[in-house]
Design an enzyme around this catalytic site. Structure first.
Site, mmCIF file in Angstrom:
data_model
loop_
_atom_site.group_PDB
_atom_site.id
_atom_site.type_symbol
_atom_site.label_atom_id
_atom_site.label_comp_id
_atom_site.label_asym_id
_atom_site.label_seq_id
_atom_site.Cartn_x
_atom_site.Cartn_y
_atom_site.Cartn_z
ATOM 1 N N SER A 183 0.911 -1.268 -0.251
ATOM 2 C CA SER A 183 0.220 -0.127 -0.036
ATOM 3 C C SER A 183 0.843 1.229 -0.075
ATOM 4 C CB SER A 183 -0.859 -0.220 1.150
ATOM 5 O OG SER A 183 -0.354 0.076 2.359
ATOM 6 N N HIS A 211 -5.573 -4.552 -1.833
ATOM 7 C CA HIS A 211 -5.434 -3.295 -2.686
ATOM 8 C C HIS A 211 -5.394 -3.764 -4.117
ATOM 9 C CE1 HIS A 211 -4.890 0.346 -0.113
ATOM 10 N NE2 HIS A 211 -4.244 -0.639 0.620
ATOM 11 N N LYS A 242 -12.680 -1.579 -0.040
ATOM 12 C CA LYS A 242 -11.711 -0.803 -0.788
ATOM 13 C C LYS A 242 -12.512 -0.634 -2.351
ATOM 14 C CE LYS A 242 -7.753 -1.093 1.796
ATOM 15 N NZ LYS A 242 -7.141 -2.182 2.484
HETATM 16 C C1 LIG Z 1 -7.395 -2.531 4.039
HETATM 17 C C2 LIG Z 1 -6.297 -3.948 3.997
HETATM 18 C C3 LIG Z 1 -6.848 -4.855 5.170
HETATM 19 C C4 LIG Z 1 -8.033 -4.338 5.975
HETATM 20 O O1 LIG Z 1 -9.258 -4.620 5.357
HETATM 21 P P1 LIG Z 1 -10.539 -4.258 6.355
HETATM 22 O O2 LIG Z 1 -11.644 -4.993 5.304
HETATM 23 O O3 LIG Z 1 -10.571 -2.704 6.114
HETATM 24 O O4 LIG Z 1 -10.256 -4.768 7.699
HETATM 25 C C5 LIG Z 1 -6.360 -6.187 5.259
HETATM 26 N N1 LIG Z 1 -5.094 -6.255 4.223
HETATM 27 C C6 LIG Z 1 -4.654 -5.267 3.383
HETATM 28 C C7 LIG Z 1 -3.475 -5.702 2.735
HETATM 29 C C8 LIG Z 1 -5.286 -4.228 3.473
HETATM 30 O O5 LIG Z 1 -4.795 -3.038 2.624
#
Ligand SMILES: *Cc1c(COP(=O)(O)O)cnc(C)c1O
Length: 397
Positions: A183, A211, A242
């Site tokens: 990220s 992501h 996301k």
């Molecule tokens: C955003 C993210 C998460 C967490 O996701 P949520 O559904 O918001 O808990 C887990 N792993 C990665 C790689 C992320 O970018």
């Protein structure tokens, strides 16, 4: 009693503040989107959401969610295995499995829970987890909850991964774990090479597509599509929070027996509520939309290419990216904050990241591109960056 604890907390908070690490939350009073309204009523262009496909405020998803409310109610007041499984939960799990080309899926309240609940039921002290050093916090926490031996390799470093695989040969089972897209840089995990090494050293692979799902690969099916490995990876985790609409919800999808055992033993699944019916209903609709057209992925890819190229042409130092994350390198922590503040005055909402979120002297502004951005909005962002970049002497042109 609380008096002592209170002063302890105040000291902690002051330390955070003095280190410049205190996180302030900016209040948004509109739906999430390319254009958002902040609390003082000002409209700004948003370039820091995970709203990659622009679905956070999509009319068709809102309609599906409303329908879900009408047909299946507001909540289920139960974990899945007692009385919290509705037909739409099963349908959504099937949709996710179809999307990734996997056997089956198990839903969680969030991907944080999916990662928190995936290792401990599957592996024990006889086994090995080999984890990329830049993996998400939820993977790190999930690994901590598991008794398997822990190995770490430097980010996307295949020589190091090979070393760790060799070292862990005495263990019963080996699982390599990686984020699909990292990220902070936007780089894609080299899943083809990881897969080759996994075969060579008899290991399984898990990818967190949070992501990358919806973003990477020609049709947005994630890194397994990007590397022609659909159906080959044992475990995929991901989020509905996301690109996939941005509401809430996470999942683990993969081999049939793995998912089956998780339903029996994964603690965040067994001891936490089912996702709301409206989220399940909108999720089903969202995956239907993914099947109907590739328009959003195409626009996202076009937007990202355009943005990255224009920023490079303007003279900015951009990390190589294969995702919708574009790291504008500024190196200096204060500079990253000052520029982000100035950009907000110019109507561009972005966030500066610095140590310890990124390595020391690697401060940056992370720009996240969305299919919802139109060309004019991208140009506004590029123009603002160019203006502010010149002001601060970051670019000279
Ligand atoms: C955003 C993210 C998460 C967490 O996701 P949520 O559904 O918001 O808990 C887990 N792993 C990665 C790689 C992320 O970018």
């Amino acid at each position: 009693m609380y008096q002592d604890f209170k002063s302890h907390l105040q000291t902690e908070l002051t330390t955070i503040e003095q280190a410049g690490l205190y996180k302030k939350e900016r209040i948004i009073i509109s739906p999430q989107g390319a254009k958002i309204r902040v609390q003082d009523g000002k409209e700004v262009l948003n370039f820091c959401a995970n709203n990659y496909l622009g679905l956070s405020n999509n009319p068709s998803l809102i309609e599906a969610a409303k329908k879900g409310l009408d047909t299946h109610g507001y909540g289920v007041s139960s974990v899945r295995f007692i009385c919290g499984t509705q037909d739409i939960h099963k349908q959504l799990e099937d949709s996710i499995a179809r999307f990734f080309g996997t056997d089956d899926t198990i839903l969680y309240a969030a991907c944080f829970d999916a990662n928190g609940g995936v290792f401990e039921p599957l592996l024990n002290e006889e086994d090995a987890i080999i984890s990329d050093s830049l993996n998400h916090a939820s993977i790190i926490d999930g690994v901590r909850l598991c008794k398997a031996q822990r190995y770490r390799y430097a980010n996307a470093d295949m020589d190091d991964l090979e070393t760790q695989l060799k070292t862990s040969q005495a263990q019963r089972f080996r699982l390599i774990v990686t984020d699909g897209v990292f990220s902070m840089d936007g780089n894609v995990a080299p899943l083809d090479k990881i897969y080759e090494l996994a075969k060579k050293y008899n290991a399984m692979v898990m990818v967190d597509e949070s992501h990358s799902a919806g973003v990477v690969g020609t049709t947005g099916r994630g890194v397994t599509e990007r590397f022609n490995l659909r159906g080959q990876i044992e475990i995929i985790t991901g989020t509905l929070g996301k690109a996939f609409g941005g509401a809430i919800g996470g999942f683990t999808t993969g081999k049939k027996e793995i998912i089956e055992l998780l339903r029996q033993r994964s603690r965040p699944y067994l001891f936490s509520n089912s996702i709301p019916p409206m989220v399940a209903a909108a999720g089903i609709r969202m995956f239907e939309m993914m099947d109907e057209t590739n328009e959003l992925q195409d626009r996202l890819h076009e937007n990202t290419l355009y943005f990255v190229k224009s920023m490079k042409d303007a003279g900015f130092d951009i990390k190589p990216t294969e995702s919708a994350i574009c790291a504008v390198m500024l190196y200096d922590a204060k500079l990253s904050q000052d520029i982000a503040t100035r950009l907000l005055e110019e109507g561009i909402y972005v966030t500066g990241f610095y140590y310890p979120v990124v390595p020391k002297d690697q401060a940056r502004i992370r720009v996240q591109i969305s299919a919802a951005h139109d060309r004019e909005q991208l140009d506004k962002c590029i123009t603002a960056f160019t203006k502010v970049g010149k002001e601060f002497g970051v670019i000279t042109k």
